[in-house]
Scaffold this motif. Structure first.
Motif, PDB file in Angstrom:
ATOM      1  N   MET A   1       0.442 -10.186   6.465  1.00 11.81           N
ATOM      2  CA  MET A   1       0.303 -10.559   5.122  1.00 11.81           C
ATOM      3  C   MET A   1       1.093  -9.391   4.141  1.00 11.81           C
ATOM      4  N   ASN A   2       1.739 -10.227   3.165  1.00 14.03           N
ATOM      5  CA  ASN A   2       2.226  -9.184   2.224  1.00 14.03           C
ATOM      6  C   ASN A   2       1.677  -9.404   0.796  1.00 14.03           C
ATOM      7  N   GLU A   3       0.742  -8.500   0.668  1.00 19.96           N
ATOM      8  CA  GLU A   3      -0.144  -8.722  -0.722  1.00 19.96           C
ATOM      9  C   GLU A   3       0.590  -7.640  -1.710  1.00 19.96           C
ATOM     10  N   THR A   4       0.501  -7.981  -3.054  1.00 16.30           N
ATOM     11  CA  THR A   4       0.918  -7.164  -4.033  1.00 16.30           C
ATOM     12  C   THR A   4      -0.267  -6.037  -4.194  1.00 16.30           C
ATOM     13  N   ARG A   5       0.181  -4.932  -4.670  1.00 18.45           N
ATOM     14  CA  ARG A   5      -0.704  -3.860  -5.147  1.00 18.45           C
ATOM     15  C   ARG A   5      -1.985  -4.308  -5.820  1.00 18.45           C
ATOM     16  N   GLU A   6      -1.729  -5.112  -6.998  1.00 23.02           N
ATOM     17  CA  GLU A   6      -2.978  -5.465  -7.383  1.00 23.02           C
ATOM     18  C   GLU A   6      -3.898  -6.420  -6.757  1.00 23.02           C
ATOM     19  N   THR A   7      -3.217  -7.279  -5.915  1.00 26.07           N
ATOM     20  CA  THR A   7      -4.160  -8.205  -4.953  1.00 26.07           C
ATOM     21  C   THR A   7      -4.787  -7.120  -4.021  1.00 26.07           C
ATOM     22  N   ARG A   8      -4.290  -6.142  -3.462  1.00 26.96           N
ATOM     23  CA  ARG A   8      -4.685  -5.068  -2.560  1.00 26.96           C
ATOM     24  C   ARG A   8      -5.914  -4.530  -3.022  1.00 26.96           C
ATOM     25  N   ILE A   9      -5.642  -3.986  -4.232  1.00 32.09           N
ATOM     26  CA  ILE A   9      -6.898  -3.427  -4.902  1.00 32.09           C
ATOM     27  C   ILE A   9      -7.991  -4.331  -5.261  1.00 32.09           C
ATOM     28  N   LYS A  10      -7.826  -5.490  -5.736  1.00 32.65           N
ATOM     29  CA  LYS A  10      -8.720  -6.489  -5.803  1.00 32.65           C
ATOM     30  C   LYS A  10      -9.592  -6.657  -4.502  1.00 32.65           C
ATOM     31  N   ARG A  11      -8.889  -6.894  -3.515  1.00 32.35           N
ATOM     32  CA  ARG A  11      -9.341  -7.089  -2.199  1.00 32.35           C
ATOM     33  C   ARG A  11     -10.316  -6.062  -1.845  1.00 32.35           C
ATOM     34  N   MET A  39      -4.792   5.580  -7.032  1.00 32.11           N
ATOM     35  CA  MET A  39      -4.361   6.080  -5.794  1.00 32.11           C
ATOM     36  C   MET A  39      -2.979   5.594  -5.384  1.00 32.11           C
ATOM     37  N   ASP A  40      -2.242   6.336  -4.679  1.00 34.46           N
ATOM     38  CA  ASP A  40      -0.774   6.117  -4.117  1.00 34.46           C
ATOM     39  C   ASP A  40      -0.996   5.315  -3.129  1.00 34.46           C
ATOM     40  N   ALA A  41       0.053   4.849  -2.371  1.00 35.77           N
ATOM     41  CA  ALA A  41      -0.195   3.823  -1.302  1.00 35.77           C
ATOM     42  C   ALA A  41      -0.513   4.585  -0.108  1.00 35.77           C
ATOM     43  N   VAL A  42      -0.410   5.790   0.243  1.00 31.22           N
ATOM     44  CA  VAL A  42      -1.130   6.586   1.248  1.00 31.22           C
ATOM     45  C   VAL A  42      -2.582   6.542   1.143  1.00 31.22           C
ATOM     46  N   GLY A  43      -3.149   6.723  -0.133  1.00 29.65           N
ATOM     47  CA  GLY A  43      -4.545   6.840  -0.411  1.00 29.65           C
ATOM     48  C   GLY A  43      -5.277   5.370  -0.111  1.00 29.65           C
ATOM     49  N   LEU A  44      -4.426   4.418  -0.734  1.00 31.59           N
ATOM     50  CA  LEU A  44      -4.866   3.106  -0.541  1.00 31.59           C
ATOM     51  C   LEU A  44      -5.046   2.693   0.840  1.00 31.59           C
TER      52      LEU A  44
END
Length: 85
Positions: A1-11, A39-44
């Motif tokens: 699944m390829n989600e945007t940063r915004e979508t990932r944070i909402k999820r 958070m950066d990508a690693v933190g997320l």
């Protein structure tokens, strides 16, 4: 699944507030609201991995009853600070 940063944070925010035990809903949703955007990508990625863990284990880690796995030590310490405020 390829989600945007915004979508990932909402999820992850949704997953933080729909845990299974109310205590973890409250703790993680407060933490997510305050911290995920910065958070950066690693933190997320680390937080996303933490969300896969069992609620009873998470609760014991956050409240200091048991030690978290090494991967989550810093994150759990940060969450614990939010919980203690």
């Amino acid at each position: 699944m390829n989600e945007t940063r915004e979508t990932r944070i909402k999820r992850m925010k949704m997953r933080s507030m729909r845990r299974g035990i109310k205590e973890m809903d409250l703790i993680l949703s407060a933490y997510a609201d305050r911290n995920l955007q910065n958070m950066d990508a690693v933190g997320l990625a680390n937080y996303d991995a933490l969300l896969q863990e069992n609620d009873q284990d998470l609760y014991q880690w956050v409240t200091g009853q048991t030690s978290p796995p090494e991967q989550f030590v810093d994150l759990v310490a940060d969450i614990s600070k939010t919980f203690q405020k």
